[in-house]
Structure formats: C-alpha cells, structure tokens
Design a protein around this motif. Structure first.
Motif, PDB file in Angstrom:
ATOM      1  N   LEU A 230       0.828  -1.205   0.000  1.00  0.00           N
ATOM      2  CA  LEU A 230       0.000   0.000   0.000  1.00  0.00           C
ATOM      3  C   LEU A 230       0.869   1.264   0.000  1.00  0.00           C
ATOM      4  O   LEU A 230       1.599   1.525   0.939  1.00  0.00           O
ATOM      5  N   GLY A 231       0.764   2.040  -1.090  1.00  0.00           N
ATOM      6  CA  GLY A 231       1.564   3.271  -1.198  1.00  0.00           C
ATOM      7  C   GLY A 231       0.721   4.532  -1.055  1.00  0.00           C
ATOM      8  O   GLY A 231       1.204   5.571  -0.625  1.00  0.00           O
ATOM      9  N   THR A 232      -0.577   4.440  -1.433  1.00  0.00           N
ATOM     10  CA  THR A 232      -1.454   5.626  -1.395  1.00  0.00           C
ATOM     11  C   THR A 232      -2.735   5.287  -0.652  1.00  0.00           C
ATOM     12  O   THR A 232      -3.422   4.324  -1.001  1.00  0.00           O
ATOM     13  N   LEU A 233      -3.046   6.106   0.359  1.00  0.00           N
ATOM     14  CA  LEU A 233      -4.288   5.935   1.116  1.00  0.00           C
ATOM     15  C   LEU A 233      -4.936   7.308   1.259  1.00  0.00           C
ATOM     16  O   LEU A 233      -4.374   8.203   1.888  1.00  0.00           O
ATOM     17  N   ASP A 234      -6.091   7.469   0.607  1.00  0.00           N
ATOM     18  CA  ASP A 234      -6.784   8.766   0.638  1.00  0.00           C
ATOM     19  C   ASP A 234      -8.032   8.644   1.507  1.00  0.00           C
ATOM     20  O   ASP A 234      -8.984   7.953   1.158  1.00  0.00           O
TER      21      ASP A 234
ATOM     22  N   LEU B 253      -3.486  10.906   2.785  1.00  0.00           N
ATOM     23  CA  LEU B 253      -4.273  12.150   2.736  1.00  0.00           C
ATOM     24  C   LEU B 253      -5.368  12.097   3.803  1.00  0.00           C
ATOM     25  O   LEU B 253      -6.217  11.209   3.780  1.00  0.00           O
ATOM     26  N   LEU B 254      -5.322  13.054   4.733  1.00  0.00           N
ATOM     27  CA  LEU B 254      -6.236  13.016   5.884  1.00  0.00           C
ATOM     28  C   LEU B 254      -7.001  14.317   6.085  1.00  0.00           C
ATOM     29  O   LEU B 254      -7.774  14.448   7.034  1.00  0.00           O
ATOM     30  N   GLU B 255      -6.792  15.313   5.207  1.00  0.00           N
ATOM     31  CA  GLU B 255      -7.451  16.604   5.399  1.00  0.00           C
ATOM     32  C   GLU B 255      -8.965  16.439   5.443  1.00  0.00           C
ATOM     33  O   GLU B 255      -9.513  15.514   4.866  1.00  0.00           O
ATOM     34  N   GLY B 256      -9.634  17.396   6.109  1.00  0.00           N
ATOM     35  CA  GLY B 256     -11.093  17.411   6.092  1.00  0.00           C
ATOM     36  C   GLY B 256     -11.747  16.396   7.005  1.00  0.00           C
ATOM     37  O   GLY B 256     -12.879  15.993   6.788  1.00  0.00           O
ATOM     38  N   ASN B 257     -11.018  15.938   8.050  1.00  0.00           N
ATOM     39  CA  ASN B 257     -11.600  15.069   9.069  1.00  0.00           C
ATOM     40  C   ASN B 257     -11.693  15.852  10.379  1.00  0.00           C
ATOM     41  O   ASN B 257     -10.961  16.819  10.572  1.00  0.00           O
ATOM     42  N   PRO B 258     -12.586  15.430  11.299  1.00  0.00           N
ATOM     43  CA  PRO B 258     -12.750  16.234  12.527  1.00  0.00           C
ATOM     44  C   PRO B 258     -11.701  15.997  13.613  1.00  0.00           C
ATOM     45  O   PRO B 258     -11.838  16.536  14.706  1.00  0.00           O
ATOM     46  N   PHE B 259     -10.657  15.194  13.358  1.00  0.00           N
ATOM     47  CA  PHE B 259      -9.656  14.996  14.428  1.00  0.00           C
ATOM     48  C   PHE B 259      -8.875  16.288  14.672  1.00  0.00           C
ATOM     49  O   PHE B 259      -8.807  17.158  13.816  1.00  0.00           O
ATOM     50  N   ARG B 260      -8.302  16.382  15.876  1.00  0.00           N
ATOM     51  CA  ARG B 260      -7.556  17.599  16.206  1.00  0.00           C
ATOM     52  C   ARG B 260      -6.052  17.414  16.056  1.00  0.00           C
ATOM     53  O   ARG B 260      -5.319  18.379  15.881  1.00  0.00           O
ATOM     54  N   THR B 261      -5.577  16.185  16.209  1.00  0.00           N
ATOM     55  CA  THR B 261      -4.145  15.947  15.978  1.00  0.00           C
ATOM     56  C   THR B 261      -4.033  14.783  15.007  1.00  0.00           C
ATOM     57  O   THR B 261      -4.839  13.849  15.094  1.00  0.00           O
ATOM     58  N   PRO B 262      -3.054  14.791  14.076  1.00  0.00           N
ATOM     59  CA  PRO B 262      -2.069  15.870  13.852  1.00  0.00           C
ATOM     60  C   PRO B 262      -2.752  17.156  13.356  1.00  0.00           C
ATOM     61  O   PRO B 262      -3.731  17.099  12.623  1.00  0.00           O
ATOM     62  N   ARG B 263      -2.168  18.282  13.756  1.00  0.00           N
ATOM     63  CA  ARG B 263      -2.734  19.568  13.354  1.00  0.00           C
ATOM     64  C   ARG B 263      -2.461  19.835  11.868  1.00  0.00           C
ATOM     65  O   ARG B 263      -1.607  19.216  11.258  1.00  0.00           O
ATOM     66  N   ALA B 264      -3.190  20.822  11.358  1.00  0.00           N
ATOM     67  CA  ALA B 264      -3.083  21.141   9.923  1.00  0.00           C
ATOM     68  C   ALA B 264      -1.652  21.452   9.509  1.00  0.00           C
ATOM     69  O   ALA B 264      -1.210  21.107   8.416  1.00  0.00           O
ATOM     70  N   ALA B 265      -0.902  22.106  10.419  1.00  0.00           N
ATOM     71  CA  ALA B 265       0.482  22.489  10.077  1.00  0.00           C
ATOM     72  C   ALA B 265       1.331  21.251   9.811  1.00  0.00           C
ATOM     73  O   ALA B 265       2.200  21.250   8.935  1.00  0.00           O
TER      74      ALA B 265
END
Length: 553
Positions: free
Chosen positions: A495-499, A522-534
């Motif tokens: 597994l190389g890509t997981l979106d 790729l994990l953007e757009g989920n309600p978790f707080r960590t890891p942070r966007a930065a």
C-alpha cells in the motif's frame, strides 16, 4: 474544576505557608492575577459561576469537554479576548456573553446550537468567529455590526439563506459556508471589498453571484452544487482570483472571459457537463493545475487529459490559431458517421480491447454490448455515468480477460458476486455510488492494485480490503469512515497511497506511523484535532514520523 482554581487570585499559595521568608518583592501571587485558564480535553459537564472570580482572564479554553451550558457570569470577564468552547454539547449561549466587548476570538464549532442570541452584534471587537458544525438554521441580523470580523466560519449547519446585512462586515476576509442548504447567495455579498476566500461548497446553489467589488477575492470554492450556468459577469471582475473550484456541478459551458483571470493558478471543473472549452484558457500565464476529468469533452482526447496540466495548456494554445480560421464549426452528422457514434463501437472492442457504454444515463447495459465482446477479449470496461442500480450480471463473462473496470457515477448500492469472479482485475473505479459495505468474496480479487471508493456511503473502513494484499492504492475520500485499524493496514505491504480525506475520523491512531510503505497519506477534512493542519501540510513522511513519536512505549 477544583475550587482552588477559581480562588487562585484570592488565596495565598501553599508554599507561602511553609516558607515564611518571602520578601515583598517575592510575593508574586499578590502582583499578578491569572490571565489564561486552559481546561481543554477533560470531562467537564458544567462550569462554575465562580469563573467571575478571575476577572483578569484574557484567554479561557474549555474545548473538548461535555458542557451543555455556560455560566451567565462569563459576561463579567470584561478582559476576555479569546473564548474557546468548541467540541462540547452546548445547545444555547447565555445573553450575558454579549457583554464581552473586548472579545476577539470566539470558537463555538462542533456543538449543538440551534439559535444565537440576537445581541451578537455587540461583540464589536470580534475578529474570528467559528460556528461550524452546529444545527443553526438562521443568523441574527445584528451580525452586520461585526465590522472588525476577519474570519467567519458557518460550515456544516442548516442555513437556507444568508442575511444580506452580512455584507456590512467590511473587514471580512474569509467566509466559509460549506455544507449548508443555501440555494442562493445575496447579491449584496458581492460588495464585500475585503473578501479573499469564499467557500460555498456542498450547497444547493444554482448560480454564482456577480462580484463587482470583490477585487481582492483570491479563492472561490463552489464545488458540489447545482450550478448550470457560468456567466462572463460572474468572472470578469475577479482580477485577483488564484483558485476557482467548481467541480461536481452541472456547468455546460465556460465563457471566453475566463481568460481574463490572469492570476488563476488552480481551475477545477471536474465532473460537469462541459463539452467544449475556450482555447484561450491556454494563455492563462499562472495556471498550474487544471482538472477536467468527468466532462463530455468532444474536442480533447482522454489520453491528453491524463498527461497533466502543462500538456493540456500547450494543446489549447496550439488550437487558438485553428480556432481563428474556423470559428465554432460543429461537425455535421452524415452518412459517413464514425463507428464510434453508433451504439456499439466495434473498433474500440477489437483494437483497443475497450467495452465502453458510458454517459448514457442508462439503467441497464444492453445485451448486444456483451454479445459483441464474446468473440473479442476486452481488457477495459467503462460503464460510468449511467443510472445503474446494480452491477450488470453478464460482466462475469469477461472474467478471463478484463483487468480494468469503471462503474463510477452510478447508483450501485452493493457489489455483486459476479464482480468478485473477475480474477484478473487490477483496477476498479466505483466512485460516486451508494455503497455502504464490500462483500467478503472480494478477497478473491488477488490481483487488485487500485480501488476508488470515493464519494460513497461507507461508515467503516471495508474490512475485506485489509486482506487484498496486492492493493497499492485505496481511495476512500468523501465517505463517513469513523476509524481505521493500523495493525491490519501494516499487513498491506504494497500500500503506497491511502486517501481518507473528508471522512469522520475523530482520531488518527499513532500506530499508523508504522505503515512505512505509505508514500501518500491524505487526511485533510476530518474532525480529528491531531495531527494539526500544520503537520499535515508538511506531507506524508512528516505525518508518519509525528504519529510514530506518539506511540506509547
């Protein structure tokens, strides 16, 4: 909250009793009052009225608790500049909160608010207001008084319209109305001269407003709506626009005026009904990303679309000259109509080994398609963009040759046993359907390398995928997946890509950091707080390293 926290300004600290040699200069507790109190990520169910004993507070952070209400005495904290009560269970806000005239940042996202106090406009110094992920159906008209507001987030509520008075917010730079029920945007919004980012994705818009004054607008996101027409008027004033995102709409044509958007860097028109493009697009000097897949483009070959933006722009530029000589000539249909226009494209079947019946809005695939493929082994099947409710049972007849199947953009709610017989399958695209689960029989697809399940209705990561060890790419964005099992994922050693963008992941398990074969996560757009966007912004390697550092030893 322990009582001595509220009394910290009033009571002498413990160490002062034990050591009586404190001189006047050392008596720090008499010289300064508490200014910041952070009680985040606990299990608080209520806050004491005694919060009023801390009048010097400038920051109060109680996010991620279980608060259902706030004490009215909060209104007495006249020095408060930042209040974070996000990720609680608040159903209302006390009127007294409106007395906090120095408040600059108010974070109320992820609560259960249905209404806001009418006096909201009294918070005149507010610069940042986040109300996303609540149950709001309307916005108080007094919002118009928030003339210092820079960022306003109303995403993921139940708003059917925006008050026109919102246009009085002269400092507003970022407005996020993603995922509401907006059918129109007030035309006055277009007079907001400071606006730089406007998010209107996932609403019910049928058209875009005109933007005569939005000279500073840099980003306009209006994907996943029902926009049919894109007018020159919508575009021609947007001199600063660098991102225009209109994917997943019903746009039929793109006006030539799009070539006036000289600063445009990203243009996303994927999954619309566009049949031809203005060739002048090729002249946009800054354009780095152009997405057009999923459109019935007649003038651009599919292989060209896959070569990337620069090749596409080069092609469009090369056509500008041709266009001048023969403006808008539609090819006439004659007796010599190409075989590709007839119902069955035998040329595609015999030479390209392609069985294609897409964009026909068909509820079933005609038998003659499968009959034609009987004597000619096909490797690729494309039945995308129809109205299929199930996978055509006769697909099993292709099991000895087919490797690539595209069933995207249909209404399929389950995977049939016939699909699980395609033992040579390497690529399966079944995005934009109604799937909620995958059957265990899919384990038989031992050669499957790429699966696209984006825009379906999965609430959990389909367990059978963990056992298809040839998988290299799993695309599961825009579902409602709430959890993943990192130990199972680690066994998927190819597994190389997981979106997993835009799902409902509340946390990212640290053990995911051990999945070292992942090159793209790729994990953007989920309600978790960590890891942070930065950290997410630094890329996959940094995210995995961060997660590994969080594994308890």
């Amino acid at each position: 909250v322990p009582q001595h926290v509220w009394r910290i300004n009033l009571d002498t600290p413990e160490e002062a009793h034990q050591n009586l040699s404190f001189g006047a200069a050392d008596r720090w507790w008499e010289q300064t009052d508490l200014t910041k109190l952070i009680l985040a990520s606990n299990k608080l169910q209520h806050l004491s009225e005694d919060v009023r004993l801390l009048p010097a507070l400038t920051v109060l952070d109680v996010h991620d608790n279980q608060l259902t209400s706030l004490p009215s005495t909060l209104g007495q904290l006249e020095n408060l500049q930042k209040l974070d009560v996000s990720h609680n269970k608040l159903t209302s806000i006390p009127e007294e909160l409106m007395q906090l005239s120095h408040l600059k940042s108010l974070l109320l996202h992820h609560n259960e608010l249905r209404h806001l106090p009418d006096g909201f406009g009294q918070l005149v110094n507010l610069e940042e207001l986040d109300l996303s992920n609540n149950h709001l159906t309307d916005i108080p008209t007094s919002f118009a008084l928030l003339i210092n507001l820079v960022r306003l987030n109303l995403a993921c509520n139940q708003l059917k319209d925006l008050p026109a008075d919102i246009s009085a917010m002269k400092s507003l730079r970022q407005l996020d109305c993603t995922k509401n029920y907006l059918e129109a945007v007030p035309s006055k919004l277009a007079t907001m001269a400071s606006l730089e980012q406007l998010y209107l994705r996932k609403n019910k818009l049928r058209s875009l407003p005109e933007f005569p004054s939005c000279k500073l607008l840099k980003e306009l996101h209006a994907g996943e709506n029902q926009i049919e027409i894109l007018n020159a008027e919508n575009l021609k004033h947007l001199n600063s626009l660098s991102v225009l995102e209109l994917r997943d709409n019903k746009i039929k044509s793109v006006p030539d005026e799009i070539a006036l958007l000289e600063k445009l860097e990203r243009l996303d028109l994927a999954n619309n009904d566009i049949s031809r493009l203005p060739y002048t697009l090729g002249n946009l000097p800054q354009l780095k990303f152009l997405a057009l897949e999923g459109n019935p483009l007649r003038t651009i070959r599919r292989d060209l679309l896959q070569k990337g933006t620069q090749e596409l722009l080069k092609y469009l530029r090369s056509k500008i000259q041709d266009d001048v000589t023969s403006p808008n000539e539609e090819s006439p249909v004659t007796a010599m109509t190409l075989p590709s226009e007839s119902r069955i494209n035998m040329h595609a079947i015999t030479s390209l080994k392609l069985l294609e019946y897409s964009e026909k809005q068909a509820a079933v695939i005609p038998d003659e398609m499968f009959n034609a493929a009987r004597s000619n082994p096909v490797t690729t099947v494309n039945f995308s963009k129809n109205q299929l409710n199930e996978i055509p049972p006769r697909i099993a007849e292709l099991k000895d040759s087919v490797c690539d199947v595209n069933l995207g953009f249909n209404k399929i709610s389950s995977i049939s046993s016939e699909l699980c017989m395609l033992h040579k399958l390497t690529h399966l695209d079944i995005r934009n359907n109604f799937l909620t689960s995958l059957p265990e029989e899919m384990e038989a697809l031992t050669r499957l390398q790429v699966i696209n399940l984006s825009f379906n209705r999965f609430k959990v990561f389909p367990g059978v995928l963990y056992r298809i060890l040839a998988l290299e790419t799993v695309l599961l964005s825009n579902n409602q997946v709430g959890a993943i099992d990192p130990l199972q994922l680690k066994k998927m050693d190819k597994l190389g890509t997981l979106d997993l963008q835009n799902n409902d992941l509340l946390q990212v398990p640290p053990e995911l950091g051990n999945c070292e074969t992942l090159r793209t996560l790729l994990l953007e757009g989920n309600p978790f707080r960590t890891p942070r966007a930065a950290i997410l912004a630094k890329g996959t390697a940094a995210v995995l390293e961060y997660l590994r550092s969080r594994i308890p030893t």
